[in-house]
Scaffold this motif. Sequence first.
Motif, PDB file in Angstrom:
ATOM      1  N   ASN A   1       3.035 -14.824  -9.033  1.00 45.08           N
ATOM      2  CA  ASN A   1       3.686 -14.496  -7.771  1.00 45.08           C
ATOM      3  C   ASN A   1       4.736 -13.418  -7.982  1.00 45.08           C
ATOM      4  N   SER A   2       4.731 -12.425  -7.123  1.00 45.14           N
ATOM      5  CA  SER A   2       5.582 -11.258  -7.341  1.00 45.14           C
ATOM      6  C   SER A   2       6.639 -11.129  -6.261  1.00 45.14           C
ATOM      7  N   GLY A   3       7.851 -10.779  -6.690  1.00 50.95           N
ATOM      8  CA  GLY A   3       8.938 -10.557  -5.755  1.00 50.95           C
ATOM      9  C   GLY A   3       9.209  -9.082  -5.540  1.00 50.95           C
ATOM     10  N   LEU A   4      10.324  -8.794  -4.919  1.00 48.84           N
ATOM     11  CA  LEU A   4      10.761  -7.442  -4.558  1.00 48.84           C
ATOM     12  C   LEU A   4       9.782  -6.791  -3.579  1.00 48.84           C
ATOM     13  N   GLY A   5       9.088  -5.752  -3.984  1.00 47.08           N
ATOM     14  CA  GLY A   5       8.247  -5.016  -3.051  1.00 47.08           C
ATOM     15  C   GLY A   5       9.073  -4.017  -2.271  1.00 47.08           C
ATOM     16  N   GLU A   6       9.944  -3.295  -2.992  1.00 51.65           N
ATOM     17  CA  GLU A   6      10.836  -2.340  -2.332  1.00 51.65           C
ATOM     18  C   GLU A   6      10.779  -1.007  -3.063  1.00 51.65           C
ATOM     19  N   GLY A   7      11.799  -0.160  -2.850  1.00 53.34           N
ATOM     20  CA  GLY A   7      11.852   1.136  -3.527  1.00 53.34           C
ATOM     21  C   GLY A   7      10.768   2.088  -3.078  1.00 53.34           C
ATOM     22  N   SER A   8      10.396   2.048  -1.809  1.00 57.13           N
ATOM     23  CA  SER A   8       9.292   2.875  -1.306  1.00 57.13           C
ATOM     24  C   SER A   8       9.544   4.358  -1.501  1.00 57.13           C
ATOM     25  N   GLN A   9       8.528   5.053  -2.022  1.00 50.97           N
ATOM     26  CA  GLN A   9       8.537   6.518  -2.073  1.00 50.97           C
ATOM     27  C   GLN A   9       7.144   6.990  -1.675  1.00 50.97           C
ATOM     28  N   LEU A  10       7.100   7.842  -0.624  1.00 50.29           N
ATOM     29  CA  LEU A  10       5.860   8.225   0.037  1.00 50.29           C
ATOM     30  C   LEU A  10       5.544   9.691  -0.218  1.00 50.29           C
ATOM     31  N   PHE A  11       4.267   9.975  -0.547  1.00 49.40           N
ATOM     32  CA  PHE A  11       3.838  11.334  -0.870  1.00 49.40           C
ATOM     33  C   PHE A  11       2.482  11.610  -0.215  1.00 49.40           C
ATOM     34  N   LYS A  12       2.174  12.894  -0.075  1.00 49.45           N
ATOM     35  CA  LYS A  12       0.860  13.303   0.416  1.00 49.45           C
ATOM     36  C   LYS A  12       0.272  14.313  -0.560  1.00 49.45           C
ATOM     37  N   VAL A  13      -0.915  13.997  -1.081  1.00 56.22           N
ATOM     38  CA  VAL A  13      -1.579  14.856  -2.062  1.00 56.22           C
ATOM     39  C   VAL A  13      -3.036  15.041  -1.629  1.00 56.22           C
ATOM     40  N   LYS A  14      -3.401  16.291  -1.403  1.00 55.98           N
ATOM     41  CA  LYS A  14      -4.775  16.628  -1.025  1.00 55.98           C
ATOM     42  C   LYS A  14      -5.272  15.773   0.131  1.00 55.98           C
ATOM     43  N   GLY A  15      -4.429  15.655   1.153  1.00 57.66           N
ATOM     44  CA  GLY A  15      -4.833  14.988   2.384  1.00 57.66           C
ATOM     45  C   GLY A  15      -4.711  13.483   2.384  1.00 57.66           C
ATOM     46  N   LYS A  16      -4.407  12.865   1.230  1.00 53.77           N
ATOM     47  CA  LYS A  16      -4.243  11.414   1.164  1.00 53.77           C
ATOM     48  C   LYS A  16      -2.764  11.052   0.998  1.00 53.77           C
ATOM     49  N   TYR A  17      -2.411   9.892   1.523  1.00 59.60           N
ATOM     50  CA  TYR A  17      -1.043   9.386   1.417  1.00 59.60           C
ATOM     51  C   TYR A  17      -0.958   8.415   0.244  1.00 59.60           C
ATOM     52  N   TYR A  18       0.118   8.549  -0.545  1.00 59.60           N
ATOM     53  CA  TYR A  18       0.342   7.678  -1.700  1.00 59.60           C
ATOM     54  C   TYR A  18       1.739   7.077  -1.615  1.00 59.60           C
ATOM     55  N   LEU A  19       1.801   5.783  -1.856  1.00 57.81           N
ATOM     56  CA  LEU A  19       3.058   5.047  -1.740  1.00 57.81           C
ATOM     57  C   LEU A  19       3.353   4.312  -3.036  1.00 57.81           C
ATOM     58  N   PHE A  20       4.533   4.573  -3.609  1.00 52.74           N
ATOM     59  CA  PHE A  20       5.004   3.892  -4.824  1.00 52.74           C
ATOM     60  C   PHE A  20       5.986   2.788  -4.436  1.00 52.74           C
ATOM     61  N   ASN A  21       5.841   1.627  -5.085  1.00 50.05           N
ATOM     62  CA  ASN A  21       6.795   0.530  -4.902  1.00 50.05           C
ATOM     63  C   ASN A  21       7.010  -0.198  -6.217  1.00 50.05           C
ATOM     64  N   ILE A  22       8.126  -0.914  -6.290  1.00 50.28           N
ATOM     65  CA  ILE A  22       8.393  -1.772  -7.437  1.00 50.28           C
ATOM     66  C   ILE A  22       8.130  -3.220  -7.037  1.00 50.28           C
ATOM     67  N   THR A  23       7.473  -3.950  -7.947  1.00 47.46           N
ATOM     68  CA  THR A  23       7.311  -5.392  -7.787  1.00 47.46           C
ATOM     69  C   THR A  23       7.789  -6.059  -9.075  1.00 47.46           C
ATOM     70  N   TRP A  24       7.894  -7.378  -9.027  1.00 51.29           N
ATOM     71  CA  TRP A  24       8.377  -8.103 -10.209  1.00 51.29           C
ATOM     72  C   TRP A  24       7.683  -9.464 -10.288  1.00 51.29           C
ATOM     73  N   PRO A  25       6.514  -9.506 -10.934  1.00 52.97           N
ATOM     74  CA  PRO A  25       5.801 -10.777 -11.054  1.00 52.97           C
ATOM     75  C   PRO A  25       6.650 -11.833 -11.750  1.00 52.97           C
ATOM     76  N   ARG A  26       6.564 -13.050 -11.258  1.00 57.67           N
ATOM     77  CA  ARG A  26       7.353 -14.145 -11.834  1.00 57.67           C
ATOM     78  C   ARG A  26       7.023 -14.325 -13.306  1.00 57.67           C
ATOM     79  N   GLY A  27       8.037 -14.355 -14.123  1.00 57.68           N
ATOM     80  CA  GLY A  27       7.852 -14.500 -15.558  1.00 57.68           C
ATOM     81  C   GLY A  27       7.410 -13.228 -16.238  1.00 57.68           C
ATOM     82  N   GLY A  28       7.302 -12.142 -15.466  1.00 64.45           N
ATOM     83  CA  GLY A  28       6.855 -10.875 -16.037  1.00 64.45           C
ATOM     84  C   GLY A  28       7.949  -9.835 -16.051  1.00 64.45           C
ATOM     85  N   MET A  29       7.570  -8.583 -15.800  1.00 62.32           N
ATOM     86  CA  MET A  29       8.522  -7.477 -15.875  1.00 62.32           C
ATOM     87  C   MET A  29       8.416  -6.606 -14.629  1.00 62.32           C
TER      88      MET A  29
END
Length: 533
Positions: free
Chosen positions: A209-237
């Motif tokens: 199970n992953s928390g956070l889901g924030e830090g959105s950064q949105l880009f457009k490359v060759k007609g497609k939209y790309y979205l970066f986010n940070i997550t933090w799986p429980r017990g992970g990194m």
Amino acid sequence: MPVKYTIIPKVLFIQLLIVLNCSNQLSAQSDKAINPIIFADVPDASMIRVGNAYYMSSTTMHMSPGVPIMKSTDLVNWKMIGYAYDTLASIDELNLTNGKSTYGRGSWASSIRYHKGIFYVTTFAQTTGRTHIYSTKNIEKGPWKSWSFKPSLHDHSLFFDDDGKVYMLYSNRKLILVELKDDLTGIKEGGINQVVIEDVTAPSQSVGNSGLGEGSQLFKVKGKYYLFNITWPRGGMRTVVIHRADKLTGPWEGKLALQDLGVAQGGLIDMPDGRWYSYLFRDYGAVGRIPYLVPVEWKDGWPVLGVEGKVPATLDLPAGKGLIPGIVASDEFTQKKGEPALPLAWQWNHNPDNNLWSVTERKGYLRLKTGRIDTSFLLARNSLTQRTIGPVCTGATSLDISNMKEGDFAGLGLLQKNFGQLGVQVNGNRKELVMINGSSGKPVEEVRIPLTQSTVYLKAECNFTNKKDIAHFFYSLDGKTWTAIGTQLKMAYTIPQFIGYRFALFNYATKITGGTADFDFFHITDTISSINK
């Protein structure tokens, strides 16, 4: 005359070859950039390229001025060029008045964009409850225009689409897309305002199970939209998740993009030669959150991060030249005519009272004057700060205490919740060197010794190697011979402050006002003495 030859034993010859080979490898590596590209607290980076220049904004929260802007021509060597604002707002929390502060808040993750000849930097603040926008045609010289609107759009990404419409995508986990007015003065009535991703952490939940889901950064490359986010799986990194779509409103499909060393949260940047990188950061203990670059390859319309899924130690980019004076800087307090009163490396801890400091009243000195009674380093106004840097660093200053008054305390600090201080306090007819250690979370006076002269030299050394996170303080009576004082400070990165440790020059009154402390210089180096190694 016969030539003389030296016969080298076989074992020694082999050892010599090994040494030469290692030397050649080190020489080859020294020509390349290494990760982290900045070993200092530069979190929540947002980055753009305009021509051959790269510009980056970052977070410094409660510091003033705020939203630092940096420039590079190679993605590795960065220098400070300014700030988006001098003062976010004038309220008690930001002014350190009436017992209030905004530690851990202030302005958070920013978004930097370039559109039709204008630079835009946006941020948001829980402290004001607003989304703040700054714009300029000249990012290096200004001036900046500023405005704001409600509400405060959390971790938003400003986005200008090809059709002329402008948006912000924001929030945590459940992501919302809103259309802005054409002049960016607020959310457009009747415009797009909808949830576009119900759970941005979903692609990383296969590893827990992953928390956070924030830090959105949105880009457009060759007609497609790309979205970066940070997550933090429980017990992970800390983990990077990327989504892509053909339309801003979706549908969006997502992938787990990088899970290594906890390097996450950031976005995409391209180079003029067609290469791509992802800029991200890593939590690294007391020094703060430090930026990394990860190479990107495009496969099947997806950005693929890292080298075989890992963050590389070296990069095919020019070697770094060091952070001094690009990110931090020594200061003799002798700025020339036309230069800013203070180098850009300096920031005040919260908004300063500009009537109570000067670099002109006494030429070649920073003068900090008291104007009110304070009893806590964390609530004292007009502490002047700049970043510590890793893996090791030293900050030193010279302090003239001639005009301090009863109860005044002035000197050099390491600022965070668990702070350390070394300074001079006036107590009746005595002036005493005092070391305060806040390793436990509460300030403890460790030592107090008499001082019989009006000038004293103070030094703090920090060791962040492999998250060792220790510091020692020293004093000198002549600027040459140094004596360790007090106890080791165990530094800790705490959420209440949410920022890496900072050197701080301070002076505050505990009994009467009107005293002054004069600092002759501040010197920062990337070395420490043997006691700290």
